[in-house]
Write a protein that holds these residues in place. Structure first.
Motif, PDB file in Angstrom:
ATOM      1  N   ALA A 242       0.847  -1.189   0.000  1.00  0.00           N
ATOM      2  CA  ALA A 242       0.000   0.000   0.000  1.00  0.00           C
ATOM      3  C   ALA A 242       0.883   1.239   0.000  1.00  0.00           C
ATOM      4  O   ALA A 242       2.091   1.175   0.273  1.00  0.00           O
ATOM      5  CB  ALA A 242      -0.921  -0.001   1.216  1.00  0.00           C
ATOM      6  N   VAL A 243       0.259   2.375  -0.288  1.00  0.00           N
ATOM      7  CA  VAL A 243       0.930   3.665  -0.179  1.00  0.00           C
ATOM      8  C   VAL A 243       0.269   4.417   0.969  1.00  0.00           C
ATOM      9  O   VAL A 243      -0.931   4.697   0.938  1.00  0.00           O
ATOM     10  CB  VAL A 243       0.834   4.478  -1.486  1.00  0.00           C
ATOM     11  CG1 VAL A 243       1.427   5.880  -1.282  1.00  0.00           C
ATOM     12  CG2 VAL A 243       1.555   3.751  -2.615  1.00  0.00           C
ATOM     13  N   ALA A 244       1.064   4.719   1.991  1.00  0.00           N
ATOM     14  CA  ALA A 244       0.554   5.406   3.175  1.00  0.00           C
ATOM     15  C   ALA A 244       1.276   6.740   3.337  1.00  0.00           C
ATOM     16  O   ALA A 244       2.455   6.875   2.989  1.00  0.00           O
ATOM     17  CB  ALA A 244       0.751   4.545   4.417  1.00  0.00           C
ATOM     18  N   ARG A 245       0.564   7.715   3.901  1.00  0.00           N
ATOM     19  CA  ARG A 245       1.163   9.025   4.182  1.00  0.00           C
ATOM     20  C   ARG A 245       1.695   9.010   5.614  1.00  0.00           C
ATOM     21  O   ARG A 245       0.916   8.856   6.557  1.00  0.00           O
ATOM     22  CB  ARG A 245       0.152  10.133   3.970  1.00  0.00           C
ATOM     23  CG  ARG A 245      -0.214  10.315   2.502  1.00  0.00           C
ATOM     24  CD  ARG A 245      -1.102  11.503   2.260  1.00  0.00           C
ATOM     25  NE  ARG A 245      -1.315  11.707   0.834  1.00  0.00           N
ATOM     26  CZ  ARG A 245      -0.581  12.533   0.077  1.00  0.00           C
ATOM     27  NH1 ARG A 245       0.400  13.226   0.630  1.00  0.00           N
ATOM     28  NH2 ARG A 245      -0.827  12.671  -1.214  1.00  0.00           N
ATOM     29  N   LEU A 246       3.009   9.187   5.738  1.00  0.00           N
ATOM     30  CA  LEU A 246       3.652   9.024   7.031  1.00  0.00           C
ATOM     31  C   LEU A 246       4.319  10.309   7.506  1.00  0.00           C
ATOM     32  O   LEU A 246       4.750  11.141   6.696  1.00  0.00           O
ATOM     33  CB  LEU A 246       4.713   7.918   6.950  1.00  0.00           C
ATOM     34  CG  LEU A 246       4.235   6.531   6.526  1.00  0.00           C
ATOM     35  CD1 LEU A 246       5.409   5.565   6.503  1.00  0.00           C
ATOM     36  CD2 LEU A 246       3.141   6.015   7.450  1.00  0.00           C
ATOM     37  N   GLY A 247       4.406  10.430   8.829  1.00  0.00           N
ATOM     38  CA  GLY A 247       5.129  11.538   9.441  1.00  0.00           C
ATOM     39  C   GLY A 247       4.384  12.847   9.376  1.00  0.00           C
ATOM     40  O   GLY A 247       3.297  12.963   8.793  1.00  0.00           O
ATOM     41  N   ALA A 248       4.994  13.848   9.981  1.00  0.00           N
ATOM     42  CA  ALA A 248       4.377  15.173  10.025  1.00  0.00           C
ATOM     43  C   ALA A 248       4.202  15.757   8.631  1.00  0.00           C
ATOM     44  O   ALA A 248       3.272  16.532   8.381  1.00  0.00           O
ATOM     45  CB  ALA A 248       5.235  16.105  10.888  1.00  0.00           C
ATOM     46  N   ASP A 249       5.092  15.364   7.715  1.00  0.00           N
ATOM     47  CA  ASP A 249       5.019  15.881   6.338  1.00  0.00           C
ATOM     48  C   ASP A 249       4.114  15.041   5.442  1.00  0.00           C
ATOM     49  O   ASP A 249       3.948  15.358   4.268  1.00  0.00           O
ATOM     50  CB  ASP A 249       6.419  15.949   5.736  1.00  0.00           C
ATOM     51  CG  ASP A 249       7.328  16.940   6.450  1.00  0.00           C
ATOM     52  OD1 ASP A 249       6.794  17.941   6.967  1.00  0.00           O
ATOM     53  OD2 ASP A 249       8.542  16.694   6.514  1.00  0.00           O
ATOM     54  N   ARG A 250       3.548  13.957   5.992  1.00  0.00           N
ATOM     55  CA  ARG A 250       2.622  13.094   5.265  1.00  0.00           C
ATOM     56  C   ARG A 250       3.210  12.661   3.912  1.00  0.00           C
ATOM     57  O   ARG A 250       2.579  12.772   2.884  1.00  0.00           O
ATOM     58  CB  ARG A 250       1.279  13.788   5.078  1.00  0.00           C
ATOM     59  CG  ARG A 250       0.598  14.157   6.371  1.00  0.00           C
ATOM     60  CD  ARG A 250      -0.673  14.980   6.178  1.00  0.00           C
ATOM     61  NE  ARG A 250      -1.691  14.255   5.446  1.00  0.00           N
ATOM     62  CZ  ARG A 250      -2.048  14.534   4.206  1.00  0.00           C
ATOM     63  NH1 ARG A 250      -1.459  15.512   3.542  1.00  0.00           N
ATOM     64  NH2 ARG A 250      -3.005  13.831   3.621  1.00  0.00           N
ATOM     65  N   ILE A 251       4.414  12.144   3.961  1.00  0.00           N
ATOM     66  CA  ILE A 251       5.107  11.736   2.740  1.00  0.00           C
ATOM     67  C   ILE A 251       4.579  10.379   2.280  1.00  0.00           C
ATOM     68  O   ILE A 251       4.586   9.415   3.053  1.00  0.00           O
ATOM     69  CB  ILE A 251       6.623  11.648   2.984  1.00  0.00           C
ATOM     70  CG1 ILE A 251       7.166  13.023   3.365  1.00  0.00           C
ATOM     71  CG2 ILE A 251       7.331  11.108   1.747  1.00  0.00           C
ATOM     72  CD1 ILE A 251       8.624  13.010   3.769  1.00  0.00           C
ATOM     73  N   PRO A 252       4.111  10.257   1.035  1.00  0.00           N
ATOM     74  CA  PRO A 252       3.630   8.958   0.536  1.00  0.00           C
ATOM     75  C   PRO A 252       4.761   7.936   0.513  1.00  0.00           C
ATOM     76  O   PRO A 252       5.815   8.171  -0.085  1.00  0.00           O
ATOM     77  CB  PRO A 252       3.136   9.281  -0.877  1.00  0.00           C
ATOM     78  CG  PRO A 252       2.904  10.757  -0.886  1.00  0.00           C
ATOM     79  CD  PRO A 252       3.931  11.330   0.039  1.00  0.00           C
ATOM     80  N   THR A 253       4.547   6.802   1.177  1.00  0.00           N
ATOM     81  CA  THR A 253       5.582   5.793   1.362  1.00  0.00           C
ATOM     82  C   THR A 253       4.984   4.403   1.152  1.00  0.00           C
ATOM     83  O   THR A 253       3.849   4.146   1.547  1.00  0.00           O
ATOM     84  CB  THR A 253       6.157   5.883   2.795  1.00  0.00           C
ATOM     85  OG1 THR A 253       6.637   7.221   3.022  1.00  0.00           O
ATOM     86  CG2 THR A 253       7.288   4.905   2.999  1.00  0.00           C
ATOM     87  N   VAL A 254       5.748   3.504   0.549  1.00  0.00           N
ATOM     88  CA  VAL A 254       5.283   2.133   0.354  1.00  0.00           C
ATOM     89  C   VAL A 254       5.389   1.369   1.668  1.00  0.00           C
ATOM     90  O   VAL A 254       6.421   1.409   2.348  1.00  0.00           O
ATOM     91  CB  VAL A 254       6.097   1.416  -0.741  1.00  0.00           C
ATOM     92  CG1 VAL A 254       5.666  -0.050  -0.861  1.00  0.00           C
ATOM     93  CG2 VAL A 254       5.910   2.116  -2.077  1.00  0.00           C
ATOM     94  N   VAL A 255       4.323   0.670   2.023  1.00  0.00           N
ATOM     95  CA  VAL A 255       4.316  -0.186   3.205  1.00  0.00           C
ATOM     96  C   VAL A 255       3.834  -1.575   2.796  1.00  0.00           C
ATOM     97  O   VAL A 255       3.066  -1.731   1.844  1.00  0.00           O
ATOM     98  CB  VAL A 255       3.409   0.370   4.322  1.00  0.00           C
ATOM     99  CG1 VAL A 255       3.936   1.705   4.828  1.00  0.00           C
ATOM    100  CG2 VAL A 255       1.962   0.509   3.856  1.00  0.00           C
ATOM    101  N   GLU A 256       4.310  -2.580   3.519  1.00  0.00           N
ATOM    102  CA  GLU A 256       3.839  -3.946   3.322  1.00  0.00           C
ATOM    103  C   GLU A 256       2.795  -4.258   4.374  1.00  0.00           C
ATOM    104  O   GLU A 256       3.053  -4.104   5.579  1.00  0.00           O
ATOM    105  CB  GLU A 256       4.981  -4.945   3.403  1.00  0.00           C
ATOM    106  CG  GLU A 256       4.528  -6.378   3.146  1.00  0.00           C
ATOM    107  CD  GLU A 256       5.665  -7.382   3.130  1.00  0.00           C
ATOM    108  OE1 GLU A 256       5.376  -8.578   2.898  1.00  0.00           O
ATOM    109  OE2 GLU A 256       6.830  -6.980   3.330  1.00  0.00           O
ATOM    110  N   VAL A 257       1.633  -4.689   3.932  1.00  0.00           N
ATOM    111  CA  VAL A 257       0.515  -4.967   4.828  1.00  0.00           C
ATOM    112  C   VAL A 257       0.548  -6.434   5.245  1.00  0.00           C
ATOM    113  O   VAL A 257       0.670  -7.330   4.411  1.00  0.00           O
ATOM    114  CB  VAL A 257      -0.830  -4.634   4.146  1.00  0.00           C
ATOM    115  CG1 VAL A 257      -2.000  -5.004   5.039  1.00  0.00           C
ATOM    116  CG2 VAL A 257      -0.878  -3.151   3.779  1.00  0.00           C
ATOM    117  N   ASP A 258       0.414  -6.646   6.547  1.00  0.00           N
ATOM    118  CA  ASP A 258       0.373  -8.011   7.083  1.00  0.00           C
ATOM    119  C   ASP A 258      -0.629  -8.012   8.225  1.00  0.00           C
ATOM    120  O   ASP A 258      -0.328  -7.551   9.332  1.00  0.00           O
ATOM    121  CB  ASP A 258       1.747  -8.445   7.566  1.00  0.00           C
ATOM    122  CG  ASP A 258       1.763  -9.894   8.053  1.00  0.00           C
ATOM    123  OD1 ASP A 258       0.750 -10.587   7.867  1.00  0.00           O
ATOM    124  OD2 ASP A 258       2.781 -10.320   8.619  1.00  0.00           O
ATOM    125  N   GLY A 259      -1.827  -8.508   7.957  1.00  0.00           N
ATOM    126  CA  GLY A 259      -2.870  -8.511   8.969  1.00  0.00           C
ATOM    127  C   GLY A 259      -3.295  -7.105   9.333  1.00  0.00           C
ATOM    128  O   GLY A 259      -3.674  -6.317   8.474  1.00  0.00           O
TER     129      GLY A 259
END
Length: 299
Positions: free
Chosen positions: A4-21
């Motif tokens: 998935a692509v999630a917005r992370l941190g205070a700057d809401r930077i789009p980042t790839v994450v691996e989803v597991d449960g």
């Protein structure tokens, strides 16, 4: 993998994450634009960072701006049900090869996003679809080749939002849906690599439901395709080259939209299957593919 692509941190930077449960883990070194490459070449992205509760994440679509967006009509049940209200049946030539139209890559939205109702439309509809994402270049694929699906990075849920009143006017002129489809296409919540899904003879065999404000409207499966994914990819790649990031929709499953449900259930159509109003929440859920949720907004 589920990516998935999630917005992370205070700057809401789009980042790839691996989803597991119920958790998602940052894929080290992968920006949003790298999602397809991570799916196709996971060995290049073995590092993992912090894990975050999936419920706490704001997700973007897996591809915010696809290279192209083709949408097929692979389920004859959808066509049969839609034509029934007009007293018509599919023309025999429809069964000769899958057909598609190009939609708007700039109008893609993700899980949790508001759907912008087109101005002048009062007949807004959802459409339950599965989308394939191209991961490797491919041209002139053979529908009989068992390896035809090897060009794919994975699959994701798709809601092909439709303004039925706008589309009805423009389709009289034989150019297909244009502004009736131009405003929103939902993809998400994540991309699932093919090895995670039951794929038999070119068909993804999983059940799917759609809910409006919690009430189940569509209860079907992605299995019953008239044209399987090998046929779809062969047609899409004929005389051209598919490139990484191309998105290809399956078309709507049987009873996968309000238009069909209203046509085949006339005594309940106006009351139970009314077209979507502002504030309505639409969810598409399929085994292994997650839940794609959107709320209808105003223009």
């Amino acid at each position: 993998m589920k990516l998935a692509v999630a917005r992370l941190g205070a700057d809401r930077i789009p980042t790839v994450v691996e989803v597991d449960g119920e958790k998602a883990t940052v894929v080290v070194g992968a920006a949003a634009a790298d999602l397809v490459e991570v799916a196709v070449h996971p060995q290049r992205y073995t590092g993992r960072g912090e894990s975050i509760a999936l419920a706490d994440l704001e997700l973007d679509p897996p591809l915010a701006r696809p290279a192209s967006l083709r949408d097929f009509m692979a389920y004859d049940a959808h066509l049969i049900n839609s034509l029934a209200g007009l007293g018509q049946t599919p023309h025999p030539s429809w069964y000769e090869e899958p057909i598609f139209y190009f939609s708007n890559p700039a109008a893609v939205i993700g899980h949790g996003a508001a759907v912008r109702r087109p101005r002048g439309s009062v007949k807004l509809d959802y459409e339950v679809e599965l989308a394939a994402v191209v991961g490797r270049e491919a041209a002139d694929l053979d529908a009989e080749d068992p390896a035809a699906l090897d060009c794919l990075a994975g699959f994701t849920l798709m809601n092909d939002w439709s303004a039925r009143d706008l589309a009805a006017k423009e389709m009289r002129h034989h150019l297909g849906p244009v502004k009736g489809k131009d405003f929103a296409t939902s993809l998400g919540p994540w991309l699932v690599t093919p090895d995670e899904l039951p794929i038999v003879d070119g068909v993804v065999d999983v059940p799917v439901v759609a809910r409006v404000n919690g009430a189940v409207h569509t209860d079907n499966t992605f299995r019953d395709m008239t044209f399987d994914w090998r046929r779809i990819l062969a047609r899409a790649s004929a005389n051209t080259t598919l490139v990484p990031g191309d998105v290809i929709g399956s078309g709507t499953v049987g009873f996968g939209c309000l238009l069909e449900l209203r046509t085949r259930n006339k005594e309940l159509g106006e009351e139970r299957y009314r077209f979507l109003a502002d504030g309505d929440v639409v969810e598409i859920e399929a085994a292994g593919l997650g839940v794609l949720r959107n709320v209808v907004g105003q223009p």
